[in-house]
Design a protein around this motif. Structure first.
Motif, mmCIF file in Angstrom:
data_model
loop_
_atom_site.group_PDB
_atom_site.id
_atom_site.type_symbol
_atom_site.label_atom_id
_atom_site.label_comp_id
_atom_site.label_asym_id
_atom_site.label_seq_id
_atom_site.Cartn_x
_atom_site.Cartn_y
_atom_site.Cartn_z
ATOM 1 N N LEU A 343 41.941 40.396 43.457
ATOM 2 C CA LEU A 343 43.367 40.412 43.128
ATOM 3 C C LEU A 343 43.587 40.191 41.632
ATOM 4 C CD1 LEU A 343 46.350 40.429 44.034
ATOM 5 C CD2 LEU A 343 46.126 37.990 44.505
ATOM 6 N N HIS A 344 42.796 39.320 41.031
ATOM 7 C CA HIS A 344 42.936 39.078 39.593
ATOM 8 C C HIS A 344 42.442 40.265 38.773
ATOM 9 C CE1 HIS A 344 41.414 36.870 35.789
ATOM 10 N NE2 HIS A 344 42.677 37.242 35.636
ATOM 11 N N ARG A 345 41.303 40.820 39.157
ATOM 12 C CA ARG A 345 40.692 41.885 38.358
ATOM 13 C C ARG A 345 41.432 43.209 38.504
ATOM 14 N NH1 ARG A 345 35.537 42.840 36.231
ATOM 15 N NH2 ARG A 345 35.665 44.761 35.025
ATOM 16 N N HIS A 346 41.811 43.591 39.713
ATOM 17 C CA HIS A 346 42.375 44.923 39.958
ATOM 18 C C HIS A 346 43.865 44.886 40.287
ATOM 19 C CE1 HIS A 346 38.341 46.645 39.926
ATOM 20 N NE2 HIS A 346 37.965 45.664 40.740
ATOM 21 N N GLY A 347 44.431 43.692 40.498
ATOM 22 C CA GLY A 347 45.854 43.594 40.758
ATOM 23 C C GLY A 347 46.632 42.949 39.632
ATOM 24 N N GLY A 348 45.921 42.331 38.692
ATOM 25 C CA GLY A 348 46.582 41.712 37.553
ATOM 26 C C GLY A 348 47.340 40.442 37.880
ATOM 27 N N ILE A 349 47.027 39.778 38.982
ATOM 28 C CA ILE A 349 47.727 38.556 39.372
ATOM 29 C C ILE A 349 46.724 37.404 39.356
ATOM 30 C CG2 ILE A 349 49.007 37.384 41.217
ATOM 31 C CD1 ILE A 349 50.038 40.083 42.095
ATOM 32 N N GLN A 350 47.007 36.402 38.570
ATOM 33 C CA GLN A 350 46.108 35.267 38.402
ATOM 34 C C GLN A 350 46.643 34.066 39.157
ATOM 35 O OE1 GLN A 350 43.373 34.265 37.763
ATOM 36 N NE2 GLN A 350 43.151 32.702 36.212
ATOM 37 N N VAL A 351 45.836 33.576 40.109
ATOM 38 C CA VAL A 351 46.193 32.378 40.873
ATOM 39 C C VAL A 351 45.101 31.326 40.728
ATOM 40 C CG1 VAL A 351 47.677 33.566 42.530
ATOM 41 C CG2 VAL A 351 45.228 33.412 42.964
ATOM 42 N N GLY A 352 44.368 31.392 39.612
ATOM 43 C CA GLY A 352 43.267 30.448 39.412
ATOM 44 C C GLY A 352 43.711 29.016 39.266
ATOM 45 N N ASP A 353 44.954 28.774 38.850
ATOM 46 C CA ASP A 353 45.463 27.417 38.701
ATOM 47 C C ASP A 353 46.371 27.012 39.858
ATOM 48 O OD1 ASP A 353 47.391 29.254 38.107
ATOM 49 O OD2 ASP A 353 48.270 28.107 36.448
ATOM 50 N N GLN A 354 46.308 27.754 40.964
ATOM 51 C CA GLN A 354 47.165 27.496 42.122
ATOM 52 C C GLN A 354 46.320 27.100 43.332
ATOM 53 O OE1 GLN A 354 50.721 28.083 41.952
ATOM 54 N NE2 GLN A 354 50.348 28.329 39.754
ATOM 55 N N ASP A 355 46.869 26.223 44.160
ATOM 56 C CA ASP A 355 46.277 25.941 45.471
ATOM 57 C C ASP A 355 46.650 27.065 46.424
ATOM 58 O OD1 ASP A 355 45.160 23.551 44.682
ATOM 59 O OD2 ASP A 355 46.906 22.367 45.266
ATOM 60 N N VAL A 356 45.661 27.573 47.155
ATOM 61 C CA VAL A 356 45.893 28.672 48.091
ATOM 62 C C VAL A 356 45.497 28.213 49.491
ATOM 63 C CG1 VAL A 356 45.337 31.046 48.710
ATOM 64 C CG2 VAL A 356 45.469 30.390 46.294
ATOM 65 N N PHE A 357 46.447 28.273 50.412
ATOM 66 C CA PHE A 357 46.218 27.910 51.810
ATOM 67 C C PHE A 357 46.477 29.151 52.669
ATOM 68 C CE2 PHE A 357 47.772 24.272 49.475
ATOM 69 C CZ PHE A 357 46.855 23.281 49.787
ATOM 70 N N ALA A 358 45.556 29.466 53.560
ATOM 71 C CA ALA A 358 45.684 30.632 54.448
ATOM 72 C C ALA A 358 45.482 30.181 55.889
ATOM 73 C CB ALA A 358 44.674 31.710 54.084
ATOM 74 N N ASN A 359 46.295 30.717 56.794
ATOM 75 C CA ASN A 359 46.275 30.290 58.187
ATOM 76 C C ASN A 359 46.531 31.486 59.091
ATOM 77 O OD1 ASN A 359 46.385 28.628 60.545
ATOM 78 N ND2 ASN A 359 48.615 28.668 60.419
ATOM 79 N N VAL A 360 45.831 31.504 60.233
ATOM 80 C CA VAL A 360 46.082 32.492 61.286
ATOM 81 C C VAL A 360 46.833 31.778 62.397
ATOM 82 C CG1 VAL A 360 45.078 34.167 62.870
ATOM 83 C CG2 VAL A 360 43.966 33.697 60.683
ATOM 84 N N VAL A 361 48.045 32.208 62.688
ATOM 85 C CA VAL A 361 48.907 31.537 63.657
ATOM 86 C C VAL A 361 48.341 31.714 65.067
ATOM 87 C CG1 VAL A 361 51.241 31.453 64.623
ATOM 88 C CG2 VAL A 361 50.903 31.878 62.172
#
Length: 455
Positions: A343-361
């Motif tokens: 996402l950072h390399r090919h989408g141009g969106i940097q979330v390196g300084d963000q907490d990321v939580f992912a969940n499958v309901v």
């Protein structure tokens, strides 16, 4: 008097070694070698079969084209979801291992199945962990028919085989394999030697008599089946019953099946009258809120032989620590880290300084790569605080160069989503169907940047 020999067997890979080591040389796991005594004379189960003819009577060597192919008659379990996971029903002479956490419903599921089948087939339920009155109390609480099922409380495998030869059941349940023992072995019940030899003796009896053998197995704290790894190689079918204590839904997944598809998923609901099958699992996993929040997105995964709609949720928040957190529930953590880099390399969106939580309901575990695009888009939706709408469904695999790769059964996934009322779909361009369903807006993309631009 002959000196007893000892060996050390790895509970993960089944390899044995002459001395104890902290790490298994074969699989690299730590603290998995357990000691057991090797008898100078190999133990032979009663009945005269010994170790010869494990899967039936020995016969002469024949050419492959001389063998007559006959359709093996299956015994329907009486529950469509259970038959689906088994590959169409119970195969005579097969050995099936059902594992799960305590309280998941293993004994309840088997007791329900045998009480229903006992009117048409002879069934024997052998319990080693409960008394006969406890099993009868459960059957009475679940309002099951009790007049035909044969019951026995026994832990000696030799005695169980004698009872089975006398009763001649079509279905035999042993609950559980960890408490069974053979008197000819010196180790305690539940050890590597006892579990392996008990399972071998019971499986040999099932193969030679055409009995359906159902074994109940315990699981370790990390969720894997307890006991030696060789136990999973001896049986024909391995099933895992999963479900959290705070949820009334249970999922039955096939990990190994010699008579059907693996990774098949069956969904059950735990009620006051036992486990009830859920014929439309997508409906329970799509019980979404009225207003869709940012980071919520629906994808279509393929479970065995059918598509399943599940909701992915992502939350991106500013990190207050030096190392941002990456937390996954129902997804692979390494896969998430790779997708964030793409996402950072090919989408141009940097979330390196963000907490990321992912969940499958719903407690579903996704192991395939078709949820890559939906996971990335849900992360971007949460990061930008922009909801994507409740009528959108997304599936597709993301490569390291940012391309969107096709997924198997793409058209079947799309039609399943349309059947549940979704009117917009983002799919790989290679999965674009020839005949588009009516009333559906299809967005076919070939790169991650194109998908971000469209939404």
């Amino acid at each position: 008097m002959a000196k007893k020999k000892t060996a050390f067997v790895c509970t993960e890979c089944g390899g044995d070694f002459p001395k104890w080591q902290g790490q298994c040389p074969a699989c690299g796991q730590w603290n998995t070698l357990q000691e057991f005594v090797v008898d100078s004379a190999p133990f032979r189960a009663s009945g005269g079969a010994g170790r010869s003819g494990f899967s039936g009577q020995l016969a002469e060597v024949r050419n492959l084209d001389e063998i007559v192919l006959e359709e093996t008659p299956r015994i329907s379990a009486g529950m469509g979801e259970l038959d689906r996971v088994l590959g169409g029903g119970l195969v005579p002479g097969s050995a099936i291992l059902i594992g799960g956490h305590p309280g998941a419903g293993k004994s309840t599921l088997l007791l329900q199945t045998l009480c229903r089948l006992a009117h048409a087939h002879s069934c024997l339920y052998v319990t080693g962990e409960e008394s006969l009155s406890q099993v009868a109390m459960r059957a009475d609480r679940l309002k099951l028919p009790k007049d035909k099922l044969r019951l026995a409380a026994e832990t000696d495998v030799e005695r169980i085989i004698e009872l089975a030869r006398k009763e001649q059941p079509h279905l035999l349940v042993v609950d559980s394999i960890q408490v069974m023992y053979l008197a000819g072995l010196q180790s305690a019940p539940g050890s590597v030697a006892q579990v392996r030899e008990c399972a071998a003796a019971l499986t040999r009896f099932a193969k030679q008599t055409g009995t359906v053998l159902l074994l109940v197995g315990h699981v370790t704290k990390d969720g894997t089946l307890a006991g030696p790894k060789v136990l999973e190689h001896m049986i024909d079918c391995s099933l895992m019953l999963e479900g959290s204590s705070d949820s009334r839904f249970r999922t039955l997944r096939g990990l190994k099946n010699r008579f059907g598809a693996v990774n098949e998923l069956g969904v059950f609901a735990m009620t006051g009258e036992g486990l009830k099958e859920v014929k439309n699992p997508s409906a329970i996993f799509l019980n979404r809120a009225e207003e869709i929040a940012p980071g919520s997105l629906v994808t279509v995964v393929w479970e065995g032989t059918r598509p399943l709609l599940v909701e992915l949720q992502a939350l991106v928040d500013a990190s207050h620590f030096g190392n941002p957190r990456r937390v996954c529930v129902g997804l692979e953590a390494n896969r998430l880290a790779m997708l964030l880099a793409v996402l950072h390399r090919h989408g141009g969106i940097q979330v390196g300084d963000q907490d990321v939580f992912a969940n499958v309901v719903g407690g579903v575990k996704i192991s395939e790569t078709s949820a890559d695009l939906a996971l990335v888009l849900s992360i971007v939706s949460s990061f930008r605080d922009r909801p994507l709408g409740r009528d959108l469904v997304v599936f597709g695999e993301i490569g390291l160069s940012g391309e969107i790769r096709p997924v198997p059964q793409g058209q079947e996934r799309l039609y399943e989503a349309v059947k549940h009322g979704f009117r917009r779909a983002v799919i790989p361009k290679s999965n674009q169907p020839r005949n588009l369903p009516e009333g559906v807006e299809l967005i076919a993309v070939s790169t991650l940047a194109e998908a971000l631009e469209q939404l």
